[in-house]
Scaffold this motif. Structure first.
Motif, PDB file in Angstrom:
ATOM      1  N   ILE A  15       1.984  11.249  -0.061  1.00  0.00           N
ATOM      2  CA  ILE A  15       3.212  10.600  -0.515  1.00  0.00           C
ATOM      3  C   ILE A  15       4.266  10.601   0.585  1.00  0.00           C
ATOM      4  O   ILE A  15       4.923   9.592   0.839  1.00  0.00           O
ATOM      5  CB  ILE A  15       3.733  11.276  -1.796  1.00  0.00           C
ATOM      6  N   ASP A  16       4.430  11.737   1.244  1.00  0.00           N
ATOM      7  CA  ASP A  16       5.415  11.824   2.328  1.00  0.00           C
ATOM      8  C   ASP A  16       5.080  10.852   3.462  1.00  0.00           C
ATOM      9  O   ASP A  16       5.970  10.196   4.021  1.00  0.00           O
ATOM     10  CB  ASP A  16       5.479  13.251   2.881  1.00  0.00           C
ATOM     11  N   PRO A  49       0.805  -1.226   0.000  1.00  0.00           N
ATOM     12  CA  PRO A  49       0.000   0.000   0.000  1.00  0.00           C
ATOM     13  C   PRO A  49       0.840   1.279   0.000  1.00  0.00           C
ATOM     14  O   PRO A  49       0.521   2.236  -0.707  1.00  0.00           O
ATOM     15  CB  PRO A  49      -0.831  -0.121   1.291  1.00  0.00           C
ATOM     16  N   HIS A  50       1.920   1.306   0.789  1.00  0.00           N
ATOM     17  CA  HIS A  50       2.758   2.506   0.857  1.00  0.00           C
ATOM     18  C   HIS A  50       3.534   2.725  -0.441  1.00  0.00           C
ATOM     19  O   HIS A  50       3.649   3.860  -0.919  1.00  0.00           O
ATOM     20  CB  HIS A  50       3.729   2.399   2.039  1.00  0.00           C
ATOM     21  N   ILE A  51       4.048   1.646  -1.014  1.00  0.00           N
ATOM     22  CA  ILE A  51       4.746   1.754  -2.299  1.00  0.00           C
ATOM     23  C   ILE A  51       3.785   2.264  -3.368  1.00  0.00           C
ATOM     24  O   ILE A  51       4.115   3.150  -4.158  1.00  0.00           O
ATOM     25  CB  ILE A  51       5.338   0.392  -2.710  1.00  0.00           C
ATOM     26  N   LYS A  72       2.545   5.841  -7.506  1.00  0.00           N
ATOM     27  CA  LYS A  72       1.439   6.277  -8.360  1.00  0.00           C
ATOM     28  C   LYS A  72       1.279   7.793  -8.314  1.00  0.00           C
ATOM     29  O   LYS A  72       1.000   8.438  -9.328  1.00  0.00           O
ATOM     30  CB  LYS A  72       0.146   5.585  -7.949  1.00  0.00           C
ATOM     31  N   GLY A  73       1.426   8.373  -7.126  1.00  0.00           N
ATOM     32  CA  GLY A  73       1.331   9.830  -7.012  1.00  0.00           C
ATOM     33  C   GLY A  73       2.470  10.536  -7.727  1.00  0.00           C
ATOM     34  O   GLY A  73       2.275  11.582  -8.347  1.00  0.00           O
ATOM     35  N   PRO A 110      -3.785  11.029  -8.526  1.00  0.00           N
ATOM     36  CA  PRO A 110      -3.629  12.465  -8.252  1.00  0.00           C
ATOM     37  C   PRO A 110      -2.468  12.726  -7.285  1.00  0.00           C
ATOM     38  O   PRO A 110      -2.309  12.017  -6.296  1.00  0.00           O
ATOM     39  CB  PRO A 110      -4.977  12.855  -7.636  1.00  0.00           C
ATOM     40  N   TYR A 111      -1.674  13.746  -7.577  1.00  0.00           N
ATOM     41  CA  TYR A 111      -0.520  14.071  -6.742  1.00  0.00           C
ATOM     42  C   TYR A 111      -0.968  14.727  -5.451  1.00  0.00           C
ATOM     43  O   TYR A 111      -1.712  15.707  -5.453  1.00  0.00           O
ATOM     44  CB  TYR A 111       0.425  15.009  -7.490  1.00  0.00           C
TER      45      TYR A 111
END
Length: 409
Positions: free
Chosen positions: A122-123, A102-104, A109-110, A116-117
């Motif tokens: 992401i951080d 999930p974290h990867i 993807k972001g 969506p970014y």
């Protein structure tokens, strides 16, 4: 006799099952998720999925991988030497699946534009991923493999689940800081079981960086040579200069003002009891099928959703991009299910009879499916439940609990 069919894609969860089929030379066909048999047998649309003899069905990568190993070799060393090894194998696979993938997925993807970014998300994902990798680093400091001193199913599945991290995030600098995990991954991906499926693996030098979409620059017309004009001519030219064009209006503004103001409904929904007051008010005072339409909304890619809070953040991002249509629509979207097995559904009330002018202000609107709802007892029950969130969602005949949601108002 055929041993069955695996339904898979190029996603990370499909690598290990495909590798086991080839390694053990199993008589298992591999098809994609567009096959009619897949759609009929697996309404939750989760991959990988497997159909064996006599209609035997399996989902989830752990179950499928263990089953394939047992098909290929009874008492296989890939499943460990004893019950303790087997339990450790399941532990590491589950850990990689729930705390790595999930974290990867959120991060790459972001950063690549596949989602969506959102810098905060992401951080946070990268921070959580560092904790996960820390667990691998600690174990692999003194051991070559995750369980014992020989390759097991834990290594095969866990490494393939982490591969997108090495594809996009784990660059030369990262590998130097996490040498144990990097060495282990290289060892596993060099093993024939994996190498015969994915080929020679090449590590990245630099992690992917987010690149904002470029704005098109208007080409300036070549400047004409200026000549001094008489004062009278200059004044005439200034008076004749066209005024700045007015900003384009929202296309739904052409429909005029509706009989029932949407702001009043939003106030009632926000301040009154939902079942007792707000819902009866909605059907009596707000919804007029001549002026408004109802639309069922479903996210198209539920199989890519992971943690429920991330799915809810996805809804929030979609709503943020719909703000230009606030005056013309209202809606509720909910996340149903649990982590790594959830979906998004809900409804919109839209001014007029076409949903597109309301939602196409959001660049990601085509990631959702919109189905127009006719006024019926079934429609009213669905809308009521989306407004109240106090009953499970029925998806493909299955009852799914609501985990979270957001309101567009």
């Amino acid at each position: 006799m055929s041993q069955g069919t695996l339904y898979s894609t190029e996603q990370t969860r499909g690598i290990a099952p495909r590798a086991l089929i080839k390694h053990f030379n199993l008589d298992i066909a591999i098809e994609n998720k567009e096959a009619p048999a897949y759609k009929a047998a697996f309404p939750l649309d989760k991959i990988p999925a497997f159909i064996g003899p006599k209609g035997f069905k399996l989902t989830e990568i752990i179950a499928i991988s263990v089953y394939f190993v047992n098909l290929g070799e009874q008492n296989s060393k890939l499943l460990g030497k004893n019950a303790q090894d087997y339990a450790q194998i399941l532990k590491w696979i589950s850990f990689a699946s729930s705390e790595g993938v999930p974290h990867i997925s959120t991060a790459f993807k972001g950063l690549t534009g596949a989602a969506p970014y959102n810098k905060k998300n992401i951080d946070e994902a990268l921070k959580s991923l560092a904790v996960t990798i820390g667990v691998f680093e600690e174990r692999l400091l003194n051991y070559t493999y995750l369980v014992g001193e020989r390759l097991t199913l834990a290594d095969i599945v866990a490494a393939t689940l982490l591969v997108r991290g090495f594809d996009y995030l784990f660059d030369k600098e990262w590998r130097a800081a996490n040498p144990n995990t990097a060495r282990w991954f290289k060892t596993v991906f060099s093993h024939p079981i994996i190498k015969n499926v994915v080929g020679e693996y090449k590590f990245i030098e630099k992690a992917v960086q987010y690149t904002p979409p470029k704005k098109e620059k208007k080409q300036a017309a070549p400047a004409a040579k200026k000549e001094k004009a008489p004062a009278a001519k200059k004044e005439a030219e200034e008076e004749a200069a066209p005024a700045e064009a007015p900003k384009p209006k929202h296309p739904l503004e052409a429909l005029g003002k509706p009989t029932a103001a949407l702001d009043e409904w939003k106030r009632v929904y926000s301040n009154e009891e939902t079942r007792e007051t707000a819902i009866p008010w909605f059907w009596k005072n707000q919804y007029d099928p001549k002026e408004w339409s109802l639309w069922k909304v479903d996210f198209k890619y539920n199989d890519e959703l992971t943690l429920t809070f991330m799915s809810n953040n996805l809804i929030g991002g979609f709503f943020a991009r719909l703000l230009a249509s606030t005056k013309y629509m209202f809606g509720c979207l909910v996340v149903y299910g649990e982590n790594n097995n959830n979906g998004i559904t809900g409804f919109f009330l839209v001014r007029g009879q076409d949903v597109v002018p309301a939602v196409n202000v959001a660049p990601d609107w085509e990631s959702y499916e919109f189905t127009k709802l006719e006024d019926s007892p079934e429609t009213r029950e669905f809308v009521d439940n989306m407004l109240a969130w106090d009953k499970p969602v029925i998806v493909n005949g299955e009852s799914r609990e609501i985990a979270d949601g957001k309101v567009f108002k």
